[in-house]
Enzyme design. Structure first.
Site, short mmCIF file in Angstrom:
data_model
loop_
_atom_site.label_atom_id
_atom_site.label_comp_id
_atom_site.label_asym_id
_atom_site.label_seq_id
_atom_site.Cartn_x
_atom_site.Cartn_y
_atom_site.Cartn_z
N GLU A 106 0.84 -1.21 0.00
CA GLU A 106 0.00 0.00 0.00
C GLU A 106 0.88 1.25 0.00
O GLU A 106 0.57 2.24 -0.68
CB GLU A 106 -0.94 -0.04 1.22
CG GLU A 106 -1.98 -1.15 1.07
CD GLU A 106 -2.93 -1.26 2.26
OE1 GLU A 106 -2.42 -1.44 3.38
OE2 GLU A 106 -4.15 -1.15 2.08
N GLU A 126 -3.85 -9.67 3.88
CA GLU A 126 -4.68 -9.39 5.06
C GLU A 126 -5.81 -10.38 5.25
O GLU A 126 -6.23 -10.69 6.36
CB GLU A 126 -5.25 -7.97 4.98
CG GLU A 126 -4.23 -6.86 5.15
CD GLU A 126 -3.45 -6.51 3.90
OE1 GLU A 126 -3.56 -7.25 2.88
OE2 GLU A 126 -2.71 -5.51 3.93
#
Ligand SMILES: NC(=O)c1ccc[n+]([C@@H]2O[C@H](COP(=O)([O-])OP(=O)(O)OC[C@H]3O[C@@H](n4cnc5c(N)ncnc54)[C@H](O)[C@@H]3O)[C@@H](O)[C@H]2O)c1
Length: 695
Positions: A106, A126
């Site tokens: 990210e 995740e």
């Protein structure tokens, strides 16, 4: 030590992340990135910025050491760092090598450019913790590699090598040779390019988006039925297509926070940390020097010995396999070969690899051949006299310093150790069947087991890809001691009104891989019978339903005899309900004067699971397990406990220990309830009254 360094290379500033092992985005690193960026922005001579990590990792994402601490959310948060990078007025180039995962990816996607070497590992993992990317991953990745490819990565959490993503907008260049040099050269080229490229400005188009996401929801929903995260990932990626960037970001945040609170994610995160914790032994320092393990010996080539041997051969560790009987030795070798040939048939091994693994095996019938082994694992009959003979012989034969391990499931390891003049070298390695498949290894620490022996066996377990949990010496160790209470309770349920099928269905629906009766049929009902016979002698006060003995008296030992709590047909493994057994159960209730009643699934599940929990509490208090999470690990990896419930102790914590105790009191008051069974273990009672948890 500083978590990042700042250097000037001509007109390019370089921020090097330096938070080993994987540049986890802890508080100090986040702060130093923002500070480095401000410094570069303030320096009129700087034209561009490169953000780089180590060869091992650009960044592996959040720093798990800070999880749950105030530092993990302290400002600058990851989102703040990301906004700062994306909003920079000078071009920022992410130079990616090694792991670039989760928050690390990210971060990279917030930079104006990304360059990478081949072999960098790209992932948004995740979902594996029941979460989804929470810092723009679901909005930026689709804009860079397309909605479909991004959805696959986000929903699976799998790692993709960077070269597979070359050619997408994720990478502006692939670097051959030195990454920093390549990144600096690239930065020089783009230093003056304006306007700055921001991923958020990319227009994402997907023809027939509605149909695509409907299809994705159907498939993902079916595959992930007990896990909410994958479907929320689909919603977030759909938002990346349908909504303006900021609105998509808001939705991602909202869904992320919902998942953070979900019981499934809490359980998965608990399991993640429990696995790491289990490897640590409170009173054994982490830097304890290990003994060298080059060659293993295994004694006994039966069910367990063959499976145990295969673990080592697969890891490239040579094994000498000793048997008493030639036929058994040949059979064991054939079983091991069969394991590899089955893998080869499925395309997981080549014929050459099968040969290589078998070449590591040295079968023998002579103890002389064990002299060069660094560790021996005994897996002979479960009989103290046989074990005694073997350990006395091993004591004579094995070289000094060799580790002597027993795979016993019920015998006293301290007694076994006392057969030798080196009890410090003796340890239990309790593998689960099938030993080449099951992840769990209970490592049994005898009274005299030396620290370095324990540490060496824990390290060895990792090499053969087992999850090792340390257990003290007691009857059944952690797992089987608890399961005995679970099975006892299952029999009471039959006596009071349930059928085997109903009990199994209820816990299987709840998430157990296999209900207690299917499990007993698989393990062999004669094994439990032998244990019960011992209990009747040793603990005559303990109440036991005799219904399972009736079954065994009919020779219904389970799958291996074709009949058990169910029927089994040749060539099929499914359990077929058998009216004869159901009639036997009903007759038995009548015989012992019990008025059968309807028992609902909720009561079945609670009685079985809380039976585990209560015994777990006793095990914890006695120090047989060092921590509640170790017990959870045993159940998650050895007994098919659903990972989204985190293990029995964690489940009890989430249910509320006060509520667990209240349920137990209700069960004790049932018409045929057993108050002795349901007396809360002192640790459970104490924690419940104080409003505390096991974990
Ligand atoms: N079967 C399971 O599910 C399971 C699970 C965990 C632990 N264990 C334990 O593992 C051990 C072995 O169990 P198993 O199921 O593999 O038994 P098994 O009967 O399948 O195999 C035992 C083997 O040991 C050999 N043997 C017996 N005495 C010997 C001696 N003196 N020297 C050399 N070889 C000898 C036998 O010939 C036989 O091949 C037992 O202690 C058992 O409690 C079994």
């Amino acid at each position: 030590m500083s978590s990042a360094s700042f250097e000037l290379h001509g007109q390019t500033a370089v921020i090097t992340m330096n938070n080993p092992p994987v540049n986890g985005l802890g508080f100090d690193l986040r702060r130093e990135i923002v500070e480095g960026l401000a410094r570069a922005e303030a320096d009129a001579d700087v034209k561009a910025l490169v953000l780089i990590g180590s060869p091992r990792a650009f960044s592996g994402g959040a720093d798990i050491r800070e999880f749950g601490s105030p530092k993990s959310t302290a400002e600058p948060s990851l989102n703040t760092v990301i906004r700062a990078l994306e909003g920079a007025e000078k071009p920022v180039v992410a130079a990616i090598g090694g792991a670039c995962m989760g928050g690390g990816l990210e971060l990279a996607m917030a930079c104006h450019y990304r360059v990478a070497v081949r072999g960098a590992q790209i992932a948004l993992p995740e979902v594996k913790l029941g979460l989804m990317p929470g810092a723009g991953g679901t909005q930026r990745l689709p804009r860079l590699i397309g909605a479909e490819a991004a959805l696959n990565m986000i929903v699976s959490g799998e790692t993709v090598p960077s070269e597979k993503l070359a050619g997408t907008a994720l990478f502006d260049a692939m670097i051959e040779g030195d990454l920093l040099e390549g990144a600096l050269a690239f930065a020089g080229k783009v230093a003056d390019a304006r306007p700055l490229k921001r991923v958020r400005d990319i227009k994402l188009a997907l023809p027939n988006a509605e149909g695509f996401f409907q299809f994705a929801r159907n498939t993902v929903g079916a595959a992930a039925k007990n896990f909410p995260a994958p479907l929320k990932c689909v919603d977030a990626v759909a938002a990346a297509v349908a909504l303006p960037f900021e609105e998509g970001m808001r939705l991602e945040r909202e869904l992320f926070l919902q998942l953070m609170q979900s019981s499934e994610s809490r359980a998965l995160r608990h399991a993640f940390f429990a696995e790491r914790a289990a490897a640590k032994i409170p009173d054994v320092p982490e830097d304890t020097p290990l003994r060298k393990i080059g060659r293993i010996a295994v004694i006994g080539a039966g069910t367990m010995g063959s499976g145990i041997t295969a673990n080592f051969l697969s890891a490239g560790i040579p094994v000498t396999l000793l048997e008493a009987k030639k036929e058994a030795l040949d059979r064991g070798q054939a079983v091991i070969r069969g394991i590899y040939e089955a893998s080869a048939k499925k395309g997981r091994l080549t014929a050459q690899q099968v040969g290589e693994r078998m070449a590591f095996l040295k079968p023998t019938q002579s103890y002389n051949d064990l002299k060069d082994a660094d560790m021996v694992i005994e897996a002979v009959f479960e009989d103290m006299a046989v074990k005694e003979a073997v350990f006395r012989k091993l004591d004579e034969t094995m070289k000094p310093g060799a580790i002597l391990a027993s795979n016993t499931s019920t015998l006293d390891l301290n007694k076994i150790a006392a057969f030798t003049k080196r009890p410090g070298d003796v340890i239990g390695t309790h593998f689960f069947s099938p030993a080449n498949v099951m992840k769990l290894l209970e490592v049994v620490r005898g009274e005299k087991t030396a620290n370095d022996v324990l540490a060496t066996v824990m390290a060895m377990a990792k090499k053969i890809k087992k999850t090792a949990v340390v257990s003290g010496v007691c009857d059944g160790f952690i797992g089987n001691r608890m399961v005995e209470q679970y099975l006892r309770q299952a029999l009471f349920l039959l006596e009071e009104g349930a059928t085997p099928r109903q009990v199994d269905r209820a816990v299987e629906k709840w998430g157990m891989a296999m209900g207690p009766f299917r499990m007993s049929d698989l393990a062999g009902n004669d094994i439990g019978w032998a244990i019960r016979k011992r209990r009747y002698r040793e603990q005559p006060d303990m109440k036991y339903s005799r219904i399972a003995d009736r079954l065994c008296e009919q020779g219904r030992f389970g799958q291996k005899t074709g009949l058990g709590w169910y029927r089994y047909e040749a060539g099929r493994r499914d359990a077929i309900p058998d009216l004869a057994v159901e009639k036997m159960v009903v007759d038995y209730s009548k015989e012992v004067g019990v008025q059968r009643r309807g028992i609902d699934d909720e009561e079945i599940v609670q009685r079985l699971i809380f039976a585990l929990v209560n015994e777990g509490a006793a095990i914890l208090k006695e120090g047989i397990a060092s921590r509640a999470s170790d017990i959870d690990m045993v159940y998650l990896t050895g007994y098919g406990f659903p990972v989204y419930r985190g293990g029995p102790m964690f489940y009890a914590d989430e249910f509320g220990l006060y509520n667990v105790v209240a349920s137990m009191q209700r069960f004790a008051a049932n018409p045929h309830g057993d108050p002795a069974f349901w007396r809360p273990a002192p640790l459970l009672a104490g924690l419940a009254s104080e409003g505390r948890r096991f974990n």
